[in-house]
Structure formats: C-alpha cells, structure tokens
Design a protein around this motif. Structure first.
Motif, PDB file in Angstrom:
ATOM      1  N   GLY A  34      -9.091  -7.103 -10.472  1.00 19.83           N
ATOM      2  CA  GLY A  34     -10.006  -6.003 -10.200  1.00 19.83           C
ATOM      3  C   GLY A  34     -11.426  -6.250 -10.665  1.00 19.83           C
ATOM      4  N   PRO A  35     -12.313  -5.290 -10.401  1.00 24.27           N
ATOM      5  CA  PRO A  35     -13.734  -5.470 -10.712  1.00 24.27           C
ATOM      6  C   PRO A  35     -14.029  -5.597 -12.200  1.00 24.27           C
ATOM      7  CG  PRO A  35     -13.287  -3.200 -10.062  1.00 24.27           C
ATOM      8  CD  PRO A  35     -12.061  -3.974  -9.763  1.00 24.27           C
ATOM      9  N   LEU A  36     -13.126  -5.112 -13.048  1.00 27.72           N
ATOM     10  CA  LEU A  36     -13.345  -5.207 -14.498  1.00 27.72           C
ATOM     11  C   LEU A  36     -12.635  -6.408 -15.106  1.00 27.72           C
ATOM     12  CD1 LEU A  36     -12.926  -1.473 -15.659  1.00 27.72           C
ATOM     13  CD2 LEU A  36     -14.952  -2.623 -14.731  1.00 27.72           C
ATOM     14  N   GLY A  37     -11.877  -7.155 -14.291  1.00 28.72           N
ATOM     15  CA  GLY A  37     -11.086  -8.246 -14.848  1.00 28.72           C
ATOM     16  C   GLY A  37     -10.023  -7.754 -15.803  1.00 28.72           C
ATOM     17  N   TRP A  38      -9.385  -6.637 -15.483  1.00 35.42           N
ATOM     18  CA  TRP A  38      -8.398  -5.989 -16.361  1.00 35.42           C
ATOM     19  C   TRP A  38      -7.114  -6.815 -16.348  1.00 35.42           C
ATOM     20  CZ3 TRP A  38      -8.924  -0.831 -18.521  1.00 35.42           C
ATOM     21  CH2 TRP A  38      -7.772  -0.347 -19.150  1.00 35.42           C
ATOM     22  N   GLU A  39      -6.790  -7.381 -17.466  1.00 34.00           N
ATOM     23  CA  GLU A  39      -5.626  -8.272 -17.527  1.00 34.00           C
ATOM     24  C   GLU A  39      -4.350  -7.538 -17.122  1.00 34.00           C
ATOM     25  OE1 GLU A  39      -3.310 -11.237 -20.698  1.00 34.00           O
ATOM     26  OE2 GLU A  39      -5.159 -10.185 -21.294  1.00 34.00           O
ATOM     27  N   GLY A  40      -3.609  -8.133 -16.207  1.00 32.03           N
ATOM     28  CA  GLY A  40      -2.345  -7.553 -15.751  1.00 32.03           C
ATOM     29  C   GLY A  40      -2.483  -6.613 -14.574  1.00 32.03           C
ATOM     30  N   TYR A  41      -3.730  -6.346 -14.139  1.00 34.89           N
ATOM     31  CA  TYR A  41      -3.932  -5.409 -13.030  1.00 34.89           C
ATOM     32  C   TYR A  41      -3.334  -5.947 -11.735  1.00 34.89           C
ATOM     33  CZ  TYR A  41      -6.544  -2.252  -9.884  1.00 34.89           C
ATOM     34  OH  TYR A  41      -6.909  -1.329  -8.932  1.00 34.89           O
ATOM     35  N   ASP A  42      -3.513  -7.236 -11.470  1.00 34.53           N
ATOM     36  CA  ASP A  42      -2.942  -7.817 -10.257  1.00 34.53           C
ATOM     37  C   ASP A  42      -1.422  -7.652 -10.234  1.00 34.53           C
ATOM     38  OD1 ASP A  42      -5.303  -8.535  -9.153  1.00 34.53           O
ATOM     39  OD2 ASP A  42      -5.128 -10.694  -9.571  1.00 34.53           O
ATOM     40  N   ALA A  43      -0.808  -7.880 -11.371  1.00 33.24           N
ATOM     41  CA  ALA A  43       0.643  -7.752 -11.450  1.00 33.24           C
ATOM     42  C   ALA A  43       1.077  -6.303 -11.213  1.00 33.24           C
ATOM     43  CB  ALA A  43       1.141  -8.234 -12.813  1.00 33.24           C
ATOM     44  N   SER A  44       0.300  -5.355 -11.741  1.00 27.29           N
ATOM     45  CA  SER A  44       0.616  -3.930 -11.524  1.00 27.29           C
ATOM     46  C   SER A  44       0.510  -3.572 -10.054  1.00 27.29           C
ATOM     47  CB  SER A  44      -0.333  -3.057 -12.350  1.00 27.29           C
ATOM     48  OG  SER A  44      -0.156  -3.254 -13.731  1.00 27.29           O
ATOM     49  N   ALA A  46       0.838  -5.614  -7.524  1.00 27.24           N
ATOM     50  CA  ALA A  46       1.911  -6.292  -6.798  1.00 27.24           C
ATOM     51  C   ALA A  46       3.231  -5.527  -6.936  1.00 27.24           C
ATOM     52  CB  ALA A  46       2.063  -7.713  -7.316  1.00 27.24           C
ATOM     53  N   ARG A  47       3.523  -5.047  -8.152  1.00 26.95           N
ATOM     54  CA  ARG A  47       4.751  -4.275  -8.349  1.00 26.95           C
ATOM     55  C   ARG A  47       4.700  -2.967  -7.552  1.00 26.95           C
ATOM     56  NH1 ARG A  47       3.978  -6.103 -13.699  1.00 26.95           N
ATOM     57  NH2 ARG A  47       3.006  -4.119 -14.288  1.00 26.95           N
ATOM     58  N   ALA A  48       3.537  -2.331  -7.537  1.00 21.75           N
ATOM     59  CA  ALA A  48       3.393  -1.085  -6.782  1.00 21.75           C
ATOM     60  C   ALA A  48       3.591  -1.320  -5.291  1.00 21.75           C
ATOM     61  CB  ALA A  48       2.016  -0.470  -7.046  1.00 21.75           C
ATOM     62  N   ALA A  49       3.047  -2.413  -4.782  1.00 20.52           N
ATOM     63  CA  ALA A  49       3.195  -2.735  -3.364  1.00 20.52           C
ATOM     64  C   ALA A  49       4.648  -3.018  -3.017  1.00 20.52           C
ATOM     65  CB  ALA A  49       2.313  -3.927  -3.011  1.00 20.52           C
ATOM     66  N   GLU A  50       5.334  -3.746  -3.901  1.00 23.07           N
ATOM     67  CA  GLU A  50       6.734  -4.069  -3.649  1.00 23.07           C
ATOM     68  C   GLU A  50       7.600  -2.816  -3.686  1.00 23.07           C
ATOM     69  OE1 GLU A  50      10.266  -6.998  -5.402  1.00 23.07           O
ATOM     70  OE2 GLU A  50       8.311  -6.874  -6.404  1.00 23.07           O
ATOM     71  N   ARG A  51       7.285  -1.921  -4.612  1.00 28.03           N
ATOM     72  CA  ARG A  51       8.089  -0.710  -4.774  1.00 28.03           C
ATOM     73  C   ARG A  51       7.882   0.276  -3.619  1.00 28.03           C
ATOM     74  NH1 ARG A  51       6.653   0.064  -9.466  1.00 28.03           N
ATOM     75  NH2 ARG A  51       4.858   1.456  -9.131  1.00 28.03           N
ATOM     76  N   THR A  52       6.643   0.398  -3.110  1.00 27.57           N
ATOM     77  CA  THR A  52       6.314   1.414  -2.104  1.00 27.57           C
ATOM     78  C   THR A  52       6.198   0.881  -0.685  1.00 27.57           C
ATOM     79  OG1 THR A  52       3.920   1.119  -2.402  1.00 27.57           O
ATOM     80  CG2 THR A  52       5.024   2.711  -3.853  1.00 27.57           C
ATOM     81  N   GLY A  53       5.970  -0.409  -0.559  1.00 19.72           N
ATOM     82  CA  GLY A  53       5.721  -0.974   0.756  1.00 19.72           C
ATOM     83  C   GLY A  53       4.311  -0.733   1.256  1.00 19.72           C
ATOM     84  N   GLU A  54       3.424  -0.244   0.390  1.00 20.32           N
ATOM     85  CA  GLU A  54       2.042   0.033   0.775  1.00 20.32           C
ATOM     86  C   GLU A  54       1.090  -0.938   0.091  1.00 20.32           C
ATOM     87  OE1 GLU A  54       1.754   2.028   3.102  1.00 20.32           O
ATOM     88  OE2 GLU A  54       3.546   3.280   2.980  1.00 20.32           O
ATOM     89  N   LEU A  72      -5.008  12.330   9.406  1.00 19.09           N
ATOM     90  CA  LEU A  72      -4.176  12.608   8.241  1.00 19.09           C
ATOM     91  C   LEU A  72      -4.435  11.569   7.156  1.00 19.09           C
ATOM     92  CD1 LEU A  72      -0.741  13.423   9.943  1.00 19.09           C
ATOM     93  CD2 LEU A  72      -2.683  14.938   9.517  1.00 19.09           C
ATOM     94  N   ILE A  73      -4.571  12.044   5.934  1.00 17.48           N
ATOM     95  CA  ILE A  73      -4.777  11.183   4.766  1.00 17.48           C
ATOM     96  C   ILE A  73      -3.643  11.474   3.796  1.00 17.48           C
ATOM     97  CG2 ILE A  73      -6.272  10.660   2.806  1.00 17.48           C
ATOM     98  CD1 ILE A  73      -8.641  11.609   4.550  1.00 17.48           C
ATOM     99  N   ALA A  74      -2.689  10.561   3.696  1.00 19.31           N
ATOM    100  CA  ALA A  74      -1.509  10.775   2.850  1.00 19.31           C
ATOM    101  C   ALA A  74      -1.571   9.888   1.614  1.00 19.31           C
ATOM    102  CB  ALA A  74      -0.237  10.492   3.635  1.00 19.31           C
ATOM    103  N   PHE A  75      -1.517  10.498   0.446  1.00 14.63           N
ATOM    104  CA  PHE A  75      -1.510   9.737  -0.805  1.00 14.63           C
ATOM    105  C   PHE A  75      -0.092   9.261  -1.117  1.00 14.63           C
ATOM    106  CE2 PHE A  75      -5.641  11.464  -1.221  1.00 14.63           C
ATOM    107  CZ  PHE A  75      -6.293  10.764  -2.227  1.00 14.63           C
ATOM    108  N   GLU A  76      -0.007   8.045  -1.630  1.00 16.29           N
ATOM    109  CA  GLU A  76       1.259   7.470  -2.087  1.00 16.29           C
ATOM    110  C   GLU A  76       1.261   7.496  -3.618  1.00 16.29           C
ATOM    111  OE1 GLU A  76       4.446   6.631  -2.881  1.00 16.29           O
ATOM    112  OE2 GLU A  76       4.357   6.233  -0.703  1.00 16.29           O
ATOM    113  N   PHE A  77       1.931   8.506  -4.195  1.00 18.60           N
ATOM    114  CA  PHE A  77       1.924   8.630  -5.650  1.00 18.60           C
ATOM    115  C   PHE A  77       2.638   7.466  -6.316  1.00 18.60           C
ATOM    116  CE2 PHE A  77       3.316  10.285  -9.773  1.00 18.60           C
ATOM    117  CZ  PHE A  77       2.087  10.706 -10.279  1.00 18.60           C
ATOM    118  N   GLY A  78       3.576   6.853  -5.616  1.00 14.07           N
ATOM    119  CA  GLY A  78       4.291   5.716  -6.182  1.00 14.07           C
ATOM    120  C   GLY A  78       3.429   4.485  -6.371  1.00 14.07           C
ATOM    121  N   PHE A  79       2.252   4.451  -5.752  1.00 11.99           N
ATOM    122  CA  PHE A  79       1.340   3.326  -5.927  1.00 11.99           C
ATOM    123  C   PHE A  79       0.334   3.694  -7.021  1.00 11.99           C
ATOM    124  CE2 PHE A  79      -1.925   0.264  -5.276  1.00 11.99           C
ATOM    125  CZ  PHE A  79      -1.353  -0.814  -4.610  1.00 11.99           C
TER     126      PHE A  79
END
Length: 453
Positions: A34-44, A46-54, A72-79
């Motif tokens: 991410g823009p802040l270089g937050w360690e582990g953000y990419d992994a988070s 990736a897990r969200a994408a795998e879990r939700t398919g989004e 329609l604008i639908a939020f995916e809370f699981g992501f």
C-alpha cells in the motif's frame, strides 16, 4: 446480530433477475504493502480476496430494480471490513461518473466499518472524493437511495449513507458514526441501530430483506417519473359554504371533518413516506411527507394533519420540497393546523428558523406547487406551506391571520365577542376568494373550481 449478506448476495436480493452488469472502473495498480508501505498489508488483501472472491471492498454495476435501471454500489464487508481505500475510491468515482453519463439513479448498499487504517490519511480523504461525486450527482438532478446494512459506521455512514436523498435500512443493522470498538464504554448500544436512526429522523424507514427489492423499486420509480403538475384535490367534506366566520371555524375544527390521510388516500394510487428532518427530529403527528403516484406519474406531498406543527415537521417539509424541486417533481401541500407549536420546547428546537426554512423552500422552488387548505389555516404556521398564487380552499376550511380567540384577547375583547371577531377577520373560504388570498374553492365532485362568490 442480523445476517450479514455478501456484496453479491445483496445484489441478488435487490436486482431483477439476470439484469446486473458489473462496471469495470478505472482502478490503479496496487502498491507493495500500500501507499504507506504497511507491513503485511499485501498479505491481508490477498487473504480477503481469497475469502470473498472480490478484488476490493465494493462491487459496482448497473441493474434493474423493480423495473427501473440504476447504478448499484454494494460493499463487501468481508473484504477488510468493507473499508474505504484509494482503490475503493476509484471504483466509487467510476460508478458515479457512469450514473451521470447515463442519467441513472444511484443506490449505495452500504456495509462498512470506515476508512482503511493501512492507508492512513489517503484512505480518509476518499470521503472527500465520494462527497464530491455525490454532490455532482445531486446537482445533476439524479436521486440517491441508500440501503444501510450491518454495519454502517464511520465515513461510509457520513457520506454514502447519510448523504443520500432517501435512506432505507435493514432491521437490526448497526448504524452510527462511531463503530463498536471506538464508542465510549458506557454508550447505549440501542442508540447505534437502524431503528434508532429512524426514530430520530436520520433515516426514513426500516425494510425487511424480503421486501427490499419491491420497496426500493417503488422508490426508484417514483423519484424518476415526475408529473407535469399537481392538480388540487377535490373536497371530501361538506359542499356547503359557511354562513359566518365562526361557523367556518367550528366546521374546520370538527372531528368529523376529513383529515390529511383521507385526502392522500383519495389522491394517490400508492405513496411512500419521508421521515425526519435529518437534524434529530420527527413530527409524525403533525406533518406527513413523501411521494405518491397519481395517474401514473409522481407528485410529492407535504401535509399538515390538523395538529400544531412542530419544528421537525417544518424542517421535514422543507427537505421534501427541496428534494422534489431538484428532481423536477411537482408538490402538493395540504394546510391544516391551528398554528405552529409554540411551547417552550418548540422554541428550543428552533421554531422560527424551521418555519423560515419552509417559507424559503416554497419561495425558491422552480417546480409547480399546489396548495389546498383542508381545515384550519392558523397564521404563519399554515401560510408557510401555502403556494403564492396557487392556493385553493375546501368549503369546510378557514384561513386567518390568527385564531379568533387569540385575536379577541390581543384586542382586549371579552370572550363573548370572539364570534363577532371571527366575522370581522373575514376568514371564510368565500371571503378568501374575494380578498384574493386563494384562487378558488374546490367542490366535492371536482378539483380546482373557478372562484365562487
């Protein structure tokens, strides 16, 4: 806790079958962590994408809802808790652009915990971006109808949710600016619910999931199908004109006289209600506001019920008139009040400013406004809703600068002179026509009669 539907599940619930088409949007390539270089953000992510398919926290597209096309604008809370990120902002901006380009209403189906911490202030500033898109869509004369899911908190509530023209909510949804983990420890959880937001005028209605498509479709049809004008209703009460001013007062105050509900039922095929002033108040006993279908087209209405109108009622009416004006929908107002509420609490709630708000909304409206006085027309609290040059009266109504009893008191007259004072005020419907205050008197068989003596 209510069932939390995924973005795809809520889209399937509200969209007509086989009508949803996803918008690709213009989405920037993700930066490493991410823009802040937050360690582990990419992994988070990736897990969200795998879990939700989004790929992100929102899914945007077009669909028919009850036969009306919308974005329609639908939020995916699981992501990641449906949080707003820069890429979320990209998708939202693209969706609003599409809505304006194709003249479509926008329906945010909100379920979010707020802005994404891993992107810091860059995530928070997406709220400004969303607010601008919403404002541009508002200026374009396109309606926005939000559906609040569980949870709707933080910036998502303060922009896409609370910033919509009409706000519907699912039962038991957690709704509030403060999320559950950042509230004061002694905060009453009942205050952060959809039901509580409706009760204080911050949302319009709680809708059960099985009724959501039909309700949302009805709102979208009404808000996108304006009539050319709002003809005055026919009278529902007695056809005879009062012989004296005091008789006009007695008939207008009679409990047998038809009230606003009866007039609205006779005028509209069906209608939906706006609730609340968006400032913490409602006035269900004094003011009815909403949109209804008449002869296949939409007319907005603001109707006094015969009670003293509270400040929240006036603010709700002003909200209704401004929304109708923006959507090019004509307005019907029904005047029936002994006057504005004048108790100490009404003053603390800003009675004068609320009445001024309605005067201003009526004066500034570009759409046709038609007014029918159906009962008591008590002073400025009634006049605020009256359309200059297009106000009509029923035979069992009156309109007065002030109630005859109060006029007599101000003039220091004894109680036995109240009836004579009523006559001097010239408040009968036929007097109002002669004075040029109203255009004419409607009959029980037809609307908008020519002036009668």
């Amino acid at each position: 806790m209510p069932e939390r539907l995924s973005a795809r599940e809520i889209l399937a619930l509200v969209a007509d079958e086989a009508t949803f088409g996803e918008l690709p949007g213009l989405i920037r390539e993700p930066q490493a962590d991410g823009p802040l270089g937050w360690e582990g953000y990419d992994a988070s992510r990736a897990r969200a994408a795998e879990r939700t398919g989004e790929e992100e926290s929102v899914v945007c597209g077009t669909a028919s809802v009850g036969g009306t096309r919308a974005v329609l604008i639908a939020f995916e809370f699981g992501f990641l808790g449906g949080s707003l990120s820069e890429r979320t902002g990209d998708r939202l901006e693209a969706a609003y652009h599409h809505a304006r380009a194709h003249r479509l209403p926008v329906v945010p189906l909100v379920a979010t915990g707020g802005s994404r911490m891993q992107e810091g202030m860059l995530a928070l500033t997406q709220l400004q971006r969303v607010a601008r898109e919403s404002a541009l869509t508002r200026e374009a004369g396109l309606p926005q109808v939000a559906v609040l899911r569980d949870p709707t908190t933080g910036g998502g509530w303060a922009t896409l949710g609370a910033g919509a023209d009409v706000i519907l909510a699912l039962p038991g949804a957690q709704v509030g600016f403060a999320g559950s983990r950042v509230r004061p420890p002694d905060a009453d959880p009942a205050a952060y619910t959809a039901e509580a937001q409706v009760a204080v005028g911050s949302a319009d209605a709680v809708v059960r999931p099985e009724e959501l498509r039909e309700t949302l479709g009805r709102w979208l049809r009404l808000l996108t199908n304006p009539a050319a004008e709002a003809p005055a209703p026919r009278a529902l009460g007695t056809p005879d004109l009062p012989a004296t001013g005091w008789e006009a007062v007695r008939r207008a105050r009679s409990p047998e006289r038809p009230r606003a509900q009866a007039y609205l039922d006779a005028y509209f095929t069906h209608r939906v209600s706006l609730s609340g002033d968006r400032c913490g108040g409602t006035d269900p006993d004094g003011m009815l506001c909403g949109f209804g279908e008449r002869d296949g087209r939409t007319v907005a209405y603001a109707a006094q019920t015969g009670a003293a109108t509270r400040p929240a009622g006036y603010r709700t009416a002003a909200r209704l008139i401004r929304l109708a004006d923006r959507l090019d929908i004509p307005v019907l107002t029904l005047v029936d009040t002994p006057g504005a509420a004048n108790d100490a609490e009404a003053e603390r709630q800003g009675a004068g400013a609320a009445i001024a708000d309605v005067f201003g909304a009526v004066a500034a409206a570009r759409v046709p406004i038609t007014t029918l006085v159906i009962g008591e027309g008590g002073s400025g609290g009634a006049l605020a809703l009256a359309a200059p040059g297009n106000t009509w009266a029923t035979p069992d109504s009156y309109f007065s600068v002030i109630a005859p009893e109060l006029a007599a008191a101000i003039l220091k007259r004894p109680p036995e002179e109240v009836e004579a004072t009523a006559g001097q005020l010239r408040i009968r419907p036929q007097d109002l026509v002669e004075l040029g205050v109203v255009r004419g008197i409607v009959s029980v068989t037809a609307a908008a009669d020519r002036p009668r003596p």
